[in-house]
Design a protein around this motif. Structure first.
Motif, PDB file in Angstrom:
ATOM      1  N   PRO A 182       8.578  -7.727   8.048  1.00  0.00           N
ATOM      2  CA  PRO A 182       8.840  -9.256   8.500  1.00  0.00           C
ATOM      3  C   PRO A 182      10.204  -9.713   7.981  1.00  0.00           C
ATOM      4  N   PHE A 183      10.488  -9.243   7.107  1.00  0.00           N
ATOM      5  CA  PHE A 183      12.123  -9.633   6.441  1.00  0.00           C
ATOM      6  C   PHE A 183      12.953  -9.360   7.146  1.00  0.00           C
ATOM      7  N   LEU A 184      13.094  -8.005   7.709  1.00  0.00           N
ATOM      8  CA  LEU A 184      14.172  -7.422   8.750  1.00  0.00           C
ATOM      9  C   LEU A 184      14.088  -7.894   9.866  1.00  0.00           C
ATOM     10  N   GLU A 185      12.779  -8.031  10.322  1.00  0.00           N
ATOM     11  CA  GLU A 185      12.509  -8.730  11.676  1.00  0.00           C
ATOM     12  C   GLU A 185      13.032 -10.093  11.792  1.00  0.00           C
ATOM     13  N   GLY A 186      12.828 -10.936  10.730  1.00  0.00           N
ATOM     14  CA  GLY A 186      13.419 -12.438  10.480  1.00  0.00           C
ATOM     15  C   GLY A 186      14.760 -12.255  10.376  1.00  0.00           C
ATOM     16  N   VAL A 187      15.471 -11.346   9.911  1.00  0.00           N
ATOM     17  CA  VAL A 187      17.056 -11.354   9.690  1.00  0.00           C
ATOM     18  C   VAL A 187      17.599 -10.941  11.057  1.00  0.00           C
ATOM     19  N   ARG A 188      16.768 -10.116  11.927  1.00  0.00           N
ATOM     20  CA  ARG A 188      17.244  -9.578  13.240  1.00  0.00           C
ATOM     21  C   ARG A 188      16.988 -11.031  14.276  1.00  0.00           C
TER      22      ARG A 188
ATOM     23  N   TYR B 278      13.882  -2.601  -0.496  1.00  0.00           N
ATOM     24  CA  TYR B 278      12.620  -2.305   0.170  1.00  0.00           C
ATOM     25  C   TYR B 278      12.520  -3.125   1.512  1.00  0.00           C
ATOM     26  N   LEU B 279      12.989  -4.271   1.353  1.00  0.00           N
ATOM     27  CA  LEU B 279      13.045  -5.123   2.580  1.00  0.00           C
ATOM     28  C   LEU B 279      13.613  -4.661   3.633  1.00  0.00           C
ATOM     29  N   PHE B 280      14.705  -3.713   3.486  1.00  0.00           N
ATOM     30  CA  PHE B 280      15.601  -3.282   4.387  1.00  0.00           C
ATOM     31  C   PHE B 280      15.335  -1.613   4.846  1.00  0.00           C
ATOM     32  N   MET B 281      14.090  -1.365   4.590  1.00  0.00           N
ATOM     33  CA  MET B 281      13.587   0.033   4.981  1.00  0.00           C
ATOM     34  C   MET B 281      12.620   0.010   6.091  1.00  0.00           C
ATOM     35  N   GLU B 282      12.738   0.977   6.709  1.00  0.00           N
ATOM     36  CA  GLU B 282      11.972   1.178   7.946  1.00  0.00           C
ATOM     37  C   GLU B 282      10.645   2.094   7.677  1.00  0.00           C
ATOM     38  N   ASP B 283       9.430   1.943   8.341  1.00  0.00           N
ATOM     39  CA  ASP B 283       8.398   2.950   7.996  1.00  0.00           C
ATOM     40  C   ASP B 283       8.490   4.107   8.431  1.00  0.00           C
ATOM     41  N   GLU B 284       7.540   5.215   8.487  1.00  0.00           N
ATOM     42  CA  GLU B 284       7.506   6.516   9.034  1.00  0.00           C
ATOM     43  C   GLU B 284       7.633   6.325  10.615  1.00  0.00           C
ATOM     44  N   ASN B 285       7.430   5.181  11.270  1.00  0.00           N
ATOM     45  CA  ASN B 285       7.299   5.030  12.646  1.00  0.00           C
ATOM     46  C   ASN B 285       8.452   4.292  13.004  1.00  0.00           C
ATOM     47  N   PHE B 286       9.631   4.037  11.906  1.00  0.00           N
ATOM     48  CA  PHE B 286      10.825   3.293  12.365  1.00  0.00           C
ATOM     49  C   PHE B 286      10.598   2.042  12.402  1.00  0.00           C
ATOM     50  N   ASP B 287       9.353   1.231  12.110  1.00  0.00           N
ATOM     51  CA  ASP B 287       9.132  -0.207  12.277  1.00  0.00           C
ATOM     52  C   ASP B 287       9.715  -0.867  10.976  1.00  0.00           C
TER      53      ASP B 287
ATOM     54  N   GLU C 252       0.727  -1.385  -0.026  1.00  0.00           N
ATOM     55  CA  GLU C 252      -0.213  -0.008  -0.109  1.00  0.00           C
ATOM     56  C   GLU C 252       1.000   1.182  -0.151  1.00  0.00           C
ATOM     57  N   LYS C 253       1.964   1.201   0.673  1.00  0.00           N
ATOM     58  CA  LYS C 253       2.871   2.628   0.889  1.00  0.00           C
ATOM     59  C   LYS C 253       3.891   2.585  -0.095  1.00  0.00           C
ATOM     60  N   LYS C 254       4.282   1.488  -0.761  1.00  0.00           N
ATOM     61  CA  LYS C 254       5.642   1.709  -1.454  1.00  0.00           C
ATOM     62  C   LYS C 254       5.232   1.249  -2.905  1.00  0.00           C
ATOM     63  N   VAL C 255       6.035   1.671  -3.935  1.00  0.00           N
ATOM     64  CA  VAL C 255       5.485   1.394  -5.350  1.00  0.00           C
ATOM     65  C   VAL C 255       6.594   0.237  -5.775  1.00  0.00           C
ATOM     66  N   ALA C 256       5.731  -0.762  -6.255  1.00  0.00           N
ATOM     67  CA  ALA C 256       6.285  -2.352  -6.905  1.00  0.00           C
ATOM     68  C   ALA C 256       7.731  -2.407  -6.262  1.00  0.00           C
ATOM     69  N   PRO C 257       7.837  -3.138  -5.202  1.00  0.00           N
ATOM     70  CA  PRO C 257       9.110  -3.586  -4.582  1.00  0.00           C
ATOM     71  C   PRO C 257       9.251  -4.893  -5.243  1.00  0.00           C
TER      72      PRO C 257
END
Length: 133
Positions: A60-66, A48-57, A31-36
């Motif tokens: 799922p991918f980056l959470e999985g890596v961490r 795109y998988l390594f980006m944070e949203d406007e709330n710095f969240d 919804e928030k990003k264009v064609a990742p």
């Protein structure tokens, strides 16, 4: 591609990260990003998988890596401790040499420079004065 960036991960951990990537961008739309990801090729734009949203969240991918990093770190430390226990003498001590050997036993592929870095961190010294091995 994941195998390239995470060469030491097994098939299960790589499959989990791939699932996380597709959970975040199942068909290349968000919804928030264009064609990742490209709907035609199914390839994900990994930046795109390594980006944070406007709330710095994180997604799922980056959470999985961490989460995997923390789990792998814990497993590594448990193995080093297990190896140290093999070298303990009757008084509950290990020599500097035995400590260094325990790290090597836990991680036979560890490069010498990394072993020295870990070694110096453990003994709170700098690399110009590594502890006696």
């Amino acid at each position: 591609v994941l195998q390239t960036y995470f060469p030491f991960k097994g098939k299960l951990r790589l499959a989990y990260l791939l699932d996380c990537a597709y959970a975040e961008h199942p068909c290349g739309k968000n919804e928030k990003k264009v064609a990742p990801a490209s709907e035609k090729t199914g390839k994900v734009k990994y930046e795109y998988l390594f980006m944070e949203d406007e709330n710095f969240d994180q997604g799922p991918f980056l959470e999985g890596v961490r989460d995997q990093y923390l789990q792998e770190r814990t497993e590594y430390l448990i193995e080093v401790e297990r190896q140290l226990r093999k070298h303990v003498n009757g008084q509950g001590h290990v020599s500097a040499h035995q400590c260094r050997q325990a790290i090597r036993d836990a991680d036979p592929q560890i490069p010498e420079g990394e072993l020295n870095r870990v070694w110096c961190a453990a003994f709170r010294t700098d690399l110009s004065k590594p502890p006696d091995a």
